[in-house]
Design an enzyme around this catalytic site. Structure first.
Site, PDB file in Angstrom:
ATOM      1  N   GLY A 194       0.840  -1.195   0.000  1.00  0.00           N
ATOM      2  CA  GLY A 194       0.000   0.000   0.000  1.00  0.00           C
ATOM      3  C   GLY A 194       0.876   1.247   0.000  1.00  0.00           C
ATOM      4  N   GLY A 219       4.328   0.225   1.687  1.00  0.00           N
ATOM      5  CA  GLY A 219       5.008  -0.841   0.965  1.00  0.00           C
ATOM      6  C   GLY A 219       5.489  -0.424  -0.412  1.00  0.00           C
ATOM      7  N   SER A 220       4.652   0.321  -1.138  1.00  0.00           N
ATOM      8  CA  SER A 220       5.061   0.721  -2.489  1.00  0.00           C
ATOM      9  C   SER A 220       6.253   1.670  -2.414  1.00  0.00           C
ATOM     10  CB  SER A 220       3.891   1.362  -3.245  1.00  0.00           C
ATOM     11  OG  SER A 220       3.416   2.471  -2.515  1.00  0.00           O
ATOM     12  N   ARG A 270      -4.674  -7.432  -3.866  1.00  0.00           N
ATOM     13  CA  ARG A 270      -5.250  -7.229  -5.195  1.00  0.00           C
ATOM     14  C   ARG A 270      -4.147  -7.281  -6.256  1.00  0.00           C
ATOM     15  NH1 ARG A 270      -7.685  -1.741  -4.775  1.00  0.00           N
ATOM     16  NH2 ARG A 270      -6.107  -1.588  -3.147  1.00  0.00           N
ATOM     17  N   GLU A 274      11.107   0.118  14.101  1.00  0.00           N
ATOM     18  CA  GLU A 274      11.198   1.581  14.276  1.00  0.00           C
ATOM     19  C   GLU A 274       9.978   2.287  13.700  1.00  0.00           C
ATOM     20  OE1 GLU A 274      12.202   4.548  15.784  1.00  0.00           O
ATOM     21  OE2 GLU A 274      14.204   3.721  15.598  1.00  0.00           O
ATOM     22  N   LYS A 300       1.123   2.801  20.681  1.00  0.00           N
ATOM     23  CA  LYS A 300       2.482   3.354  20.671  1.00  0.00           C
ATOM     24  C   LYS A 300       2.987   3.552  22.094  1.00  0.00           C
ATOM     25  CE  LYS A 300       1.625   5.477  16.192  1.00  0.00           C
ATOM     26  NZ  LYS A 300       1.019   6.654  15.520  1.00  0.00           N
ATOM     27  N   GLY A 353       2.784   8.805   7.060  1.00  0.00           N
ATOM     28  CA  GLY A 353       2.985   9.051   5.638  1.00  0.00           C
ATOM     29  C   GLY A 353       3.852   7.967   5.021  1.00  0.00           C
TER      30      GLY A 353
END
Lengths: 447, 447
Positions: free
Chosen positions: B14, B17-18, B48, B130, B206, B305
């Site tokens: 996503g 990952g991309s 997908r 991390e 967290k 992000g």
């Protein structure tokens, strides 16, 4: 857990060394748990053996540092002597005798980092030095390891607490440099001879270390452009305030826009009040890192002092001891990019220039022409009439409200241009008859 | 340098990952130089497969994540799927088949960190994460390694960008919660279902991870006290401003004063504008760490992000790959202190309480008595008469300037006291006839 302790030799037992020894004793169990084996203070090399050192077994004290690092059973040498020699020889000898080294020695690392790293690698040992830059603030490890998968483009930092204390004092109280320095000295923030701090030598050594690690290249102390902050005046702070800025002594390491070279420099600069570094107060340090993927990061904390520096030394000690137990080494020197270090003239930045000029028509045109001839584009000009007889100051449009023979003050802020073009401009301005003097020149950063 | 590449399996492609795949391709030479061997993307598991993924060889795409981690030739698995299952099973399977794991999965780590660490250790592999806390900001590594020789007493942070954006918007624009949330959603800072963020679940995960690492003990998500920020009002911000404060959603992990236990909690709180966390704007994150020797440190940067999170993942990838080449492992789980996690009632903090009270003599005395009976000492009281008929508000001394049947507002700020005593006080105040309502209760931190 292994029961046989790792043996540590401590070179130097001043403000930092005594705190390292204290924590090693009082927190021995924690350290053992984190390392996986106990650590034992095996020797402490000092210059004055007669001094009483609370909490340290007098049997461990020696004046023969060389014999200590040559003992052969030392796993880790902690060097907190400072200065180039004898530290350099002792560290090299330590590697030759099988020890890893934790150092807080910025001057040595900035000058001879490459040779020391080579010696460590030759003997399969670690050289760690988190404490050499910005005291307790984790900075070497984040740059070397956390950002190891990223590309750092810029490191911009306040890495000297003494000068930040002085500049902060000048900013908040309106004091002049000497007065602020006196206060810093009285409070123990400045040494009796403050040269290394106020002339930027200390910050330059740290800039060399940071630039080398950030850009994976070789940057030596001599490669770092350096200007001290002794000539910053209350008037400079007033000018900075008018621009919504303050003044900090910054260490700036940058990758050139084309990626083919790097620069490293230390000088006072105006930065906008909205920049996170602007609000770093007193003797605190902070370093701003810009990288391709992570974006903007900032690391903030105490940049000096016995306890904070000891914290950094002990963090390294744990890592180095763990590596010893694993029979491994941590990330060593990384200079594979072999990027050249460009001179200051190639740095692209902005200038804030205050000129004392004759208050007569045509002066602004003359001045503007000089900028244009040097290819430096002007962002803003502010002109203030100043009657030399009365000393009063007030805004004056060029050619209006002035008096024959009076002086005006012209403040020019440029767009970004190569530093060489900017200094060429200033040189040419000094030659103009109508320019009576260049009151101040300061770079503008952090925008 | 070794020429045989290390093989990496990517689970999830996503936003994060991309970006990981992109950087692995575009910065392959840098990564190889830093690791000491090339890294090769050996497979990418997605849900997908038909989606076009620029820059990724379609041959590498698979929907069978289990088969990918079972291949046996994978050196490192990067898990950026999120959520507990199937991520947990895939990570465990990866260890069983000889891979080390880099994960960005805060929910899983907060819930099952201990079991996953145990699996990693059993198979002699690394588990790094991390990216699970505060995106690109190096935080796990500094806590785990840089401060390994120090004793952390407190971690206080803004670790959720969505809620910081909303609160910052409310602070600067005077907007209400709904309006600010709408803007966050429109700008992509809040998800369509913002529950995990605004109710504090994300921050609580967290906090659990940070507390465990900071104090070397086991802290699970269920141990973290949690209050969301959906009930923070514009009036709360007005009250905060009057106190020289702003409001932030904070994750706070503390060692008890006696050192015998720890606490972890997430809730909105007032903090002084002078505190470095107060000026953290927009969707940025920042974490303040207080330790015995280092003192106060702060780490600041983008907390989420694709690119920033990918930066953290790749930093871990470099470390884990270096460990593989060294046939070593990095610092793993550290829970040796076995400190219990105390309930929220044991937390010592301060309260800011706004009460709507009957505007008649004796009310302040009644209220003060309730505080005293619960052992809570009052720092300041501010009383404002409010005429319910006209709705105007003005300062009124008790018993003066009020009107029969009118209401007054009483703002009490307490000294530090156990949270249980504070909530007991509030409960008792609600029972008073003269207290018409408790308009708001907020903790005051960071002083």
């Amino acid at each position: 857990m292994r029961t046989r302790p790792l043996k540590v030799a401590l070179l130097g037992c001043g403000v930092v060394g005594s705190e390292v020894a204290r924590i090693m004793t009082t927190h021995a169990d924690d350290l053992a748990a984190r390392i996986g084996a106990p650590v034992e203070l095996a020797g402490v090399a000092v210059r004055r053996p007669s001094k009483v050192r609370e909490g340290i077994d007098p049997e461990l004290i020696t004046t023969d540092a060389t014999a200590l690092v040559k003992r052969g059973d030392i796993d880790v040498v902690i060097e907190v002597i400072g200065g180039v020699e004898p530290a350099r020889t002792l560290i090299t000898t330590a590697f030759e005798h099988g020890a890893s080294v934790v150092s807080a020695n910025k001057a040595l690392l900035a000058q001879d980092g490459a040779a020391l790293h080579a010696a460590a690698q030759e003997h399969g040992r670690d050289l760690y030095y988190e404490a050499a830059v910005a005291g307790a603030i984790p900075l070497i490890r984040p740059l070397r390891e956390s950002l190891a998968g990223d590309k750092v483009n810029r490191v911009l930092g306040i890495v000297n607490g003494t000068t930040n204390f002085i500049l902060d004092k000048m900013d908040t109280s309106g004091a002049g440099y000497s007065e602020a320095l006196d206060e810093a000295t009285a409070l123990g923030y400045a040494e009796a001879d403050p040269t290394a701090d106020v002339e930027g030598f200390d910050a330059a050594a740290k800039a060399a270390i940071l630039a080398g690690i950030a850009f994976h290249t070789r940057v030596r102390l001599d490669d770092v452009y350096r200007e001290g902050m002794t000539e910053v005046t209350a008037a400079d702070f007033a000018s900075a305030k008018r621009m919504g800025c303050t003044i900090k002594l910054l260490a700036i390491c940058e990758r050139a826009a084309d990626g083919g070279s790097v620069t490293a420099r230390v000088h006072p600069a105006m930065i906008p009040l909205s920049h996170p570094l602007a609000s770093v107060r007193g003797a605190y340090n902070a370093v701003f890192v810009e990288s391709e993927a992570a974006g903007q990061l900032m690391f903030y904390g105490p940049g000096a002092g016995g306890s904070p520096t000891a914290s950094a030394v002990l963090g390294d000690l744990v890592a180095v001891c763990r590596n010893r137990l694993n029979d491994a080494t941590g990330p060593g020197d990384s200079a594979y990019t072999q990027l050249p270090v460009s001179p200051m003239g190639d740095v692209v930045t902005r200038y804030h220039i205050s000129l004392d000029v004759a208050d007569k028509p045509g002066v602004l045109a003359q001045v503007a022409t000089v900028f244009a001839e040097h290819g430096v584009s002007i962002d803003t000009v502010r002109q203030q009439g100043r009657d030399v007889h009365s000393g009063t100051e007030g805004a004056s449009a060029e050619g209006g409200g002035r008096r024959e023979g009076g002086e005006a003050s012209l403040v020019v802020v440029t767009h970004r241009a190569p530093d060489a073009a900017l200094s060429g401009t200033v040189e040419a301005l000094r030659q103009l008859d109508t320019v009576r003097g260049v009151a101040s020149i300061m770079r503008v950063e952090g925008e």
